[in-house]
Enzyme design. Structure first.
Site, short mmCIF file in Angstrom:
data_model
loop_
_atom_site.label_atom_id
_atom_site.label_comp_id
_atom_site.label_asym_id
_atom_site.label_seq_id
_atom_site.Cartn_x
_atom_site.Cartn_y
_atom_site.Cartn_z
CD GLU A 186 -3.11 -0.93 2.16
OE1 GLU A 186 -3.19 0.13 2.81
OE2 GLU A 186 -3.90 -1.87 2.32
CD GLU A 365 -3.39 -5.89 4.06
OE1 GLU A 365 -4.27 -5.10 4.44
OE2 GLU A 365 -2.18 -5.66 4.15
C1 FCB Z 1 -4.29 -2.26 5.56
C2 FCB Z 1 -2.88 -2.49 6.06
C3 FCB Z 1 -2.78 -3.57 7.10
C4 FCB Z 1 -3.92 -3.53 8.09
C5 FCB Z 1 -5.25 -3.44 7.37
C6 FCB Z 1 -6.45 -3.42 8.29
O1 FCB Z 1 -4.39 -1.00 5.01
O2 FCB Z 1 -2.04 -2.84 4.98
O3 FCB Z 1 -1.53 -3.43 7.73
O4 FCB Z 1 -3.75 -2.53 9.00
O5 FCB Z 1 -5.28 -2.31 6.55
#
Ligand code: FCB
Length: 459
Positions: A186, A365
């Protein structure tokens, strides 16, 4: 955004189908199910084994985190990693995405390596492999060595070389056992929230933000080259947070377009398409040198997608970026921590990135944040998380059915952990952590995901 797809068994309403498990028949036979974590959020042991401080240690020391939490102990994963690998083995995941803490292996960010830190990742990687799980190594999940921040961090063009040297050290040490590498997690997250919104961490001007964006992109390209050259059979990508940027009201349309340019496209566009979004091109120009775009656009094997929800955007004439986030329309479904639940936005995003960047997509994620608590029997029954995962995995299947080349899905996260500014109050784990005792308690969602993976593998 693409028009709504032929959604098949998924109607986009927030329910994948009537049952507790989504349809997954459209996913590839070699689809990878995994979990993700990051170094700073789980390791603890911040002053052990020669580790140097990262910028996040300093934010914690300054009391910037909710409840004045620090990551000094976190999940104590540095000492309990074998227990955590055993949990993953029980879960049945095929892959584990983790990150290396740059200041653990290079305490000052460059120069003398720290053998004790390197040995920790040797042990972790060996244990993951011995459990039959493929390690996916992310080089950077926001824990920049403080010594490099003191030199300007990502606003300093030298950061490109620092990062390439760090990547070379990781490749040389672990490349015999690790083949999957992500350069950055990110990049829009840490640049925008670090430098863009004028918040507590914004140490400098909007120009610093554009500098940092460009240098991180160059660092991605440089590291991808190093990994490709040093690790035979490597498979390389970057991980982007990407979501529909929806105008809160009709007048917020231009602000939403600016959000889309900065948050979604500022990194994958130059990395995969060789050009900055038109809206930010002029602001990057002063920091550009001849040949830079070719240095950034290096071959990638996949696109890493982090996705949780769409964002609603408002115009913000006082902010340097012209847009702001936070407000939401009334009456939309939200997770306990207030993030919109909209699986159709996930499906649309998958179709959009698969088409725009023309790479295989791995969801690295997705998950739900809440305030889980054990019940009187000590069990953590997180039916809301199960419903979220069911509907989002249903949307993933719908995207695959509509033609998106999606090849893996990783839940954020294996464990409850240090959730950045929110500290330990917000929990995303499939396993609950009782922080005073460090006991891991698999939640109901853990058993649910285990059953899903087993069914997927037998299917
Ligand atoms: C993302 C992050 C991760 C975590 C999630 C909830 O943006 O990459 O580290 O905090 O959110």
């Amino acid at each position: 955004m693409l028009p709504p797809s032929q959604a098949g068994e998924f109607d986009g309403s927030g329910r994948a189908n009537g049952s507790d498990y989504p349809a997954i028949a459209a996913l590839r036979r070699d689809f990878i199910w995994g979990v993700s974590t990051s170094s700073f959020q789980i390791e603890g042991a911040v002053r052990e084994g020669g580790r140097g401080p990262s910028v996040w240690d300093i934010y914690c020391q300054q009391g910037q985190i909710a409840n004045r939490d620090t990551a000094d102990v976190a999940c104590d994963h540095y000492h309990r990693y074998l227990e955590d690998v055993a949990l993953m083995q029980r879960l049945g995941v095929q892959a584990y995405r983790f990150s290396v803490a740059w200041p653990r292996i290079l305490p000052l960010g460059r120069g003398q390596p720290n053998e004790v830190g390197l040995e920790f990742y040797d042990r972790l990687i060996d244990a993951v492999l011995a459990a039959g799980i493929e390690p996916w190594l992310c080089l950077y999940h926001w824990d920049l060595p403080q010594a490099l921040d003191d030199l300007g961090g990502w606003t300093n063009r030298d950061s490109v070389g620092w990062f390439a040297d760090y990547a070379a050290m990781v490749a040389a040490r672990f490349g015999d056992r690790v083949k999957r590498f992500a350069t950055f997690n990110e990049p829009s997250g840490f640049t925008l929230f670090g430098l863009g919104f004028g918040g507590k961490r914004a140490t400098s001007s909007v120009d610093a933000l554009h500098q940092a964006i460009h240098h991180v992109n160059l660092a991605h390209g440089a590291a991808a080259d190093v990994l490709r050259a040093q690790v035979p059979d490597s498979s390389i990508g970057a991980i982007h947070n990407y979501q529909p940027c929806l105008p809160l009201t009709p007048v917020d349309g231009p602000a939403a377009e600016r959000c889309d340019a900065y948050w979604n496209k500022a990194f994958p566009d130059p990395q995969c398409l060789g050009a900055y979004p038109a809206l930010i091109q002029a602001a990057i120009e002063p920091h550009m040198q001849a040949g830079d775009l070719a240095r950034i656009r290096r071959p990638a094997d996949w696109f890493g997608l982090n996705h949780y929800s769409p964002v609603y955007v408002t115009a913000d004439m006082n902010g340097v970026l012209g847009f702001a986030l936070g407000d939401k329309p009334a009456n939309i479904p939200l997770t306990p921590i207030g993030w919109p639940i909209m699986p159709s936005a996930f499906r649309d995003t998958l179709l959009h990135v698969a088409e725009r960047y023309a790479l295989p997509v791995y969801v690295l994620e997705n998950g739900m944040g809440g305030y889980d608590k054990p019940d009187a029997n000590g069990a953590v029954i997180d039916t809301d998380r199960i419903a979220y995962l069911r509907d989002y995995i249903g949307a993933l299947n719908a995207a695959a059915l509509a033609g998106a080349d999606v090849r893996g899905y990783f839940v954020w996260s294996l464990l409850d952990n240090f959730e950045w500014d929110a500290g330990y109050g917000v929990r995303f784990g499939l396993a609950y952590i009782d922080y005073p005792t460090q006991q891991r308690i698999p939640k109901a969602s853990f058993e649910w995901y285990r059953t899903l993976i087993k069914a997927a593998q037998n299917g």
